[in-house]
Design a protein around this motif. Sequence first.
Motif, PDB file in Angstrom:
ATOM      1  N   ILE A  19       5.873  13.708 -11.338  1.00  0.00           N
ATOM      2  CA  ILE A  19       6.980  13.042 -10.668  1.00  0.00           C
ATOM      3  C   ILE A  19       6.762  13.056  -9.258  1.00  0.00           C
ATOM      4  CG2 ILE A  19       9.549  12.766 -10.311  1.00  0.00           C
ATOM      5  CD1 ILE A  19       9.770  14.693 -12.813  1.00  0.00           C
ATOM      6  N   MET A  20       6.876  11.590  -8.565  1.00  0.00           N
ATOM      7  CA  MET A  20       6.439  11.561  -7.235  1.00  0.00           C
ATOM      8  C   MET A  20       7.600  10.435  -6.625  1.00  0.00           C
ATOM      9  SD  MET A  20       3.191   9.351  -7.181  1.00  0.00           S
ATOM     10  CE  MET A  20       2.421   9.890  -9.005  1.00  0.00           C
ATOM     11  N   ASN A  21       7.374  10.268  -5.363  1.00  0.00           N
ATOM     12  CA  ASN A  21       8.299   9.064  -4.700  1.00  0.00           C
ATOM     13  C   ASN A  21       7.560   7.942  -5.143  1.00  0.00           C
ATOM     14  OD1 ASN A  21       6.406   9.932  -2.684  1.00  0.00           O
ATOM     15  ND2 ASN A  21       7.309   8.047  -1.654  1.00  0.00           N
ATOM     16  N   ALA A  22       8.558   6.679  -5.152  1.00  0.00           N
ATOM     17  CA  ALA A  22       8.237   5.366  -5.151  1.00  0.00           C
ATOM     18  C   ALA A  22       7.918   4.890  -3.649  1.00  0.00           C
ATOM     19  CB  ALA A  22       8.995   4.356  -5.638  1.00  0.00           C
ATOM     20  N   SER A  23       6.929   4.117  -3.230  1.00  0.00           N
ATOM     21  CA  SER A  23       6.648   3.621  -2.244  1.00  0.00           C
ATOM     22  C   SER A  23       8.066   2.903  -1.674  1.00  0.00           C
ATOM     23  CB  SER A  23       5.519   2.561  -2.042  1.00  0.00           C
ATOM     24  OG  SER A  23       5.311   2.103  -0.837  1.00  0.00           O
ATOM     25  N   GLY A  24       8.258   3.158  -0.477  1.00  0.00           N
ATOM     26  CA  GLY A  24       9.284   2.222   0.106  1.00  0.00           C
ATOM     27  C   GLY A  24      10.720   3.348   0.192  1.00  0.00           C
ATOM     28  N   ALA A  25      10.793   4.313  -0.759  1.00  0.00           N
ATOM     29  CA  ALA A  25      11.792   5.095  -0.878  1.00  0.00           C
ATOM     30  C   ALA A  25      11.727   6.316   0.357  1.00  0.00           C
ATOM     31  CB  ALA A  25      12.198   5.620  -2.236  1.00  0.00           C
ATOM     32  N   ILE A  26      12.390   6.454   1.213  1.00  0.00           N
ATOM     33  CA  ILE A  26      12.455   7.209   2.407  1.00  0.00           C
ATOM     34  C   ILE A  26      11.103   7.960   2.601  1.00  0.00           C
ATOM     35  CG2 ILE A  26      14.909   8.075   2.673  1.00  0.00           C
ATOM     36  CD1 ILE A  26      14.820  10.133   0.566  1.00  0.00           C
ATOM     37  N   CYS A  27      10.184   6.976   2.967  1.00  0.00           N
ATOM     38  CA  CYS A  27       8.558   7.597   3.027  1.00  0.00           C
ATOM     39  C   CYS A  27       8.199   6.749   4.396  1.00  0.00           C
ATOM     40  CB  CYS A  27       7.985   7.396   1.892  1.00  0.00           C
ATOM     41  SG  CYS A  27       7.979   5.576   1.213  1.00  0.00           S
ATOM     42  N   THR A  28       8.975   6.126   5.326  1.00  0.00           N
ATOM     43  CA  THR A  28       8.419   5.437   6.225  1.00  0.00           C
ATOM     44  C   THR A  28       8.057   6.203   7.659  1.00  0.00           C
ATOM     45  OG1 THR A  28       9.811   3.464   5.360  1.00  0.00           O
ATOM     46  CG2 THR A  28       8.979   3.500   7.581  1.00  0.00           C
TER      47      THR A  28
END
Length: 313
Positions: A19-28
Motif C-alpha cells: 500500500i502506498m500513496n497516489a500521486s497528488g495526495a499530500i506529496c508535493t
Amino acid sequence: MKKIDISSCINEIYLSLCIMNASGAICTTDKELNNLLKSSSGAVVTKSCTRNFRNGNKKPRYFEWKMGSINSMGLPNLGIDFYLKFLENQEIKKPIFLSVSGLSMEENFFLIKKANLSKKISAIELNLSCPNIKEEILGNDLCKISNFLGKIFKFNKKPLGIKLPPFFKEKSVENISLILNEFPITFITCINSLPNGIFVDTNNETTVIQPNNGFGGIGGAVIKPFALANIRKFYSFLRRDISIIGCGGISSGKDVFEHILCGASAVQIGTQLIKEGVSVFDRLRKELILLLREKNYSSIRNFQGKLKIFKKF
Ligand code: RRO
C-alpha cells in the motif's frame, strides 16, 4: 499466530507493504514528502512534476464529500529539480516512484532523462492521464503512443510505469495493451481520476470548484467499480510481467483486497489519504491482515488476480 505476508513486488521492486500513496495526495512539498517517508506506506510516489515550478489552478480547486472528491488542481508542483534535490538529501528506506507529467512529448523526454540520473529513484511513473490540463499529449492516437514509447525506451534504463486514465470500452483496453506489451514497461497504474465530473452545491446553486467552469477529475469511493473493471481488463490483456498498481476508491482493507483480487500487485491511496492523513496506511494494513486471517490466506499471492465469475451454487 501465523504471520501474514502483505509485501509485494512491482516486477523487481520490493515493497514491504503493498500500500502506498497516489500521486497528488499530500506529496508535493518537502514537509508532505517527509511525512510520507516516515509513514508505514510501502513506497512513496511524488506529485507529478514538470520541468518548471507550477502554481496550478485557482482555488478552490479540491472538494470532497462522503463518497468522493473532485479536483482541478492543474498540476501544481515544485519542478523536477526540487524533487531530485530533496531526494538526494534523504536517507531512503523504501522505494521512491518519481511521477512525471510533462506538458509535451519533448518535456517528458527531458524529465525521464533527468530522472534516470538519480540513484534515489526506484521507478518512474509517467503520468499520461492528467484530466485537468488543456495540452493533449497523446490523446487516442495509438500510433503516436507507440512512437512516443519507442523513443523513451531507446534511452530509459529505470523501471518505468504509466499512469492511465479510466477506459470504458473493452476494445480500448485491448488496443492500448497491445501497444504496452511491445515495450519493457514495468507497471501500469490504473486509474487516474474520472475526467470531467461536476459536483453541485445545491444551497448556492454553484459548482464547488472554480477552475475549468467547475469540471474536474472525480476520485474516491464512487470510482471504485471503474478502477476494479480497468484492473481486471488490463490483467487479462497485459503481459504477466507488467505489474498493475490499483488506484481508485480505496478506504478499507476490504477495498485493498478487491483491487488485488482483480489483479493488482499493489495499491495507491488518494482521496482517503487526503481525508485521513498518513495514519491511513496503518489502518489499512491492519484491516487487510484481519481479512486475510479470516479468509485463511497467508499471503496476497494466494488470491491475487483470482476473481471468479458469479455462478449459482
Ligand atoms: O494536478 C492535477 O490537476 C491532477 C493530476 Br496531474 C492528475 O494526474 N490527476 C488529477 O486528478 N489531478
